[in-house]
Design an enzyme around this catalytic site. Structure first.
Site, PDB file in Angstrom:
ATOM      1  N   GLU A 188     -17.237  17.017   7.400  1.00 17.71           N
ATOM      2  CA  GLU A 188     -17.770  16.631   6.828  1.00 17.71           C
ATOM      3  C   GLU A 188     -18.679  15.307   6.572  1.00 17.71           C
ATOM      4  O   GLU A 188     -19.736  15.290   6.061  1.00 17.71           O
ATOM      5  CB  GLU A 188     -16.569  16.663   5.469  1.00 17.71           C
ATOM      6  CG  GLU A 188     -17.911  16.737   4.278  1.00 17.71           C
ATOM      7  CD  GLU A 188     -17.034  15.903   3.159  1.00 17.71           C
ATOM      8  OE1 GLU A 188     -16.210  17.394   2.502  1.00 17.71           O
ATOM      9  OE2 GLU A 188     -17.061  14.677   3.061  1.00 17.71           O
TER      10      GLU A 188
ATOM     11  N   ARG B  93     -21.734  21.190  -0.336  1.00 11.65           N
ATOM     12  CA  ARG B  93     -21.544  20.117   1.018  1.00 11.65           C
ATOM     13  C   ARG B  93     -23.056  20.477   1.250  1.00 11.65           C
ATOM     14  O   ARG B  93     -22.815  20.239   2.693  1.00 11.65           O
ATOM     15  CB  ARG B  93     -20.619  20.512   1.550  1.00 11.65           C
ATOM     16  CG  ARG B  93     -19.174  19.730   1.129  1.00 11.65           C
ATOM     17  CD  ARG B  93     -19.472  18.457   0.276  1.00 11.65           C
ATOM     18  NE  ARG B  93     -18.083  18.533  -0.166  1.00 11.65           N
ATOM     19  CZ  ARG B  93     -16.750  18.515  -1.880  1.00 11.65           C
ATOM     20  NH1 ARG B  93     -17.957  19.083  -2.139  1.00 11.65           N
ATOM     21  NH2 ARG B  93     -15.667  17.990  -1.980  1.00 11.65           N
TER      22      ARG B  93
ATOM     23  N   SER C 197     -12.374  13.695   2.826  1.00  8.65           N
ATOM     24  CA  SER C 197     -12.186  15.088   3.778  1.00  8.65           C
ATOM     25  C   SER C 197     -13.138  14.572   4.610  1.00  8.65           C
ATOM     26  O   SER C 197     -14.396  14.737   4.564  1.00  8.65           O
ATOM     27  CB  SER C 197     -13.205  16.501   3.229  1.00  8.65           C
ATOM     28  OG  SER C 197     -11.992  16.108   1.607  1.00  8.65           O
TER      29      SER C 197
END
Ligand code: FAD
Ligand code: EPU
Length: 336
Positions: A324, A154, A222
């Site tokens: 995130e 990520r 998420s």
């Protein structure tokens, strides 16, 4: 003030000073003003506008997909404003395989390198050749190769050295003709001699069963990243709790010491937040890593719920969760 509600999948009722769409580099350059706060937006599936934004939102709709192949690879040049899932579906139809595990991720192609999207055992960086950008400062066009993107979990250079410094205009993919399916993750491992299309269809059905569809229930996927901890921290937690789910991040690499990823969903679940509602924000009952907008949620509700989760997980496990999602306040990106 133009509303941003339909431009972000979380769907908060926020606005911005100006909202413009561009379809090519010249139109972007004519709209972009260095002296004004600007937010470049794709599909808005990782962006939550927690307050009214005092600047300009520029919505990327650069389109176009071109293809050529060699004996060994398919090469695709894709406009950053193309829809990610439609692009993956086209690849499946044309038998250009490799992206099947990444089906049904919302958003635009241009955002895929930014957080190096990943799901079901595959990350997009394994198939990106180069990324085409325009430098915001000078308007200069540059080609950034895969290595220079500094991809991680990520993560990429677009969140660090090049954060807020470039417009991504195109992503170039390189898909090998001889490929190996990745079916190691969870339910995919139960498939018997699957084809790429079986993986694609299965990923879609798993995602539909677990994740809320933003068209029905506002969310940004998420909310937090899965934390990566040292072996000592993991062992400490494993002494106190039974069956802690975990993955060794660097099992194959020579890099040591071992790093261990613990699902944030498990930490949030154990901290008692699964299904919990605060005003109009809910921690999703089948996937607690996702926060949802029950309708009429405010930015303050989101920030309060997220900070409560962070504090509880820190108190219970000594682990600091990191978002995130991108949170945008009145002047630009903010942190929790
Ligand atoms: P946006 O929210 O529009 O933008 C994200 C960031 O990128 C912002 O900082 C924005 O300024 C910047 N940006 C966007 N386009 C450009 C551009 N052209 N140039 C420069 N900067 C740009 N992610 C995963 O990795 N895996 C998943 O499995 C996954 N599942 C999800 C499921 C759901 C239901 C939802 C809602 C989200 C999920 N996500 C997942 C997160 C999200 O889909 C990805 O992060 C996606 O890449 C975001 O694309 P976007 O175009 O909507 O980004
Ligand atoms: N779990 C619980 N309780 C629950 C649900 C899950 O404890 O109620 C635990 C289970 O142990 C489960 C584990 O969490 O095995 C992992 O859950 P899941 O397989 O759903 O994946 P995740 O780690 O929560 C990550 C990505 C998702 C991606 C999936 C599939 C991050 C931050 N999230 O979620 O990406 O789709 O894996 O690969 O890495 C996103 O980035 O927005 C996103 C949705």
């Amino acid at each position: 003030m133009p509303s941003l509600q339909n431009y972000s999948t979380f769907g908060l009722d926020s606005s911005c000073a100006s909202l413009q769409t561009f379809t090519d580099i010249p139109s972007f350059l004519s709209l972009y003003r260095k002296d004004k706060p600007t937010y470049i937006l794709g599909g808005g599936s990782n962006s939550i506008f927690t307050e009214d934004f005092e600047g300009t939102v520029l919505v990327n709709r650069i389109k176009g997909i071109s293809h050529y192949d060699t004996d060994s690879h398919h090469f695709l040049r894709v406009g950053a404003g193309e829809n990610w899932h439609n692009f993956v579906t086209l690849c499946m139809q044309e038998k250009w395989y490799g992206l099947e595990n990444l089906a049904l991720i919302p958003g635009s192609v241009g955002a895929c390198p930014i957080q190096n999207i990943g799901a079901y055992g595959r990350e997009v960086n394994t198939l990106i050749d180069t990324v085409e950008v325009v430098l915001l400062d000078t308007g200069e066009q540059l080609l950034i190769n895969n290595h220079e993107c500094e991809f991680g979990y990520r993560d990429s250079i677009f969140k660090h050295g090049l954060a807020n410094k470039v417009l991504i205009t195109h992503v170039n993919f390189k898909l090998p003709k001889v490929y190996q399916l990745d079916t190691s993750y969870g339910e995919l491992a139960q498939l018997n001699a699957p084809t790429a299309d079986d993986v694609y269809q299965t990923v879609i059905s798993i995602r539909k069963s677990k994740l809320p569809d933003p068209a029905d229930l506002g969310n940004a996927g998420s909310f937090f990243k899965n934390p990566v901890v040292s072996k000592d921290v993991f062992e400490d937690i494993a002494m106190q709790f039974d069956l802690v789910p975990h993955f060794i991040v660097n099992a194959d690499a020579s890099e040591r010491p071992e790093k261990i990823k613990i699902p944030a969903a498990w930490l949030i679940d154990k901290a008692g937040f699964k299904g919990k509602t605060l005003n109009n924000v809910r921690c999703h009952p089948t996937q607690p890593l996702v926060l949802t907008n029950l309708g009429g949620a405010t930015g303050e509700d989101v920030m309060t719920m997220a900070n409560d989760i962070i504090a509880s997980v820190r108190d219970k496990f000594g682990i600091q969760l990191e978002p995130e999602v991108r949170l945008i306040g009145s002047k630009g990106l903010i942190s929790l």
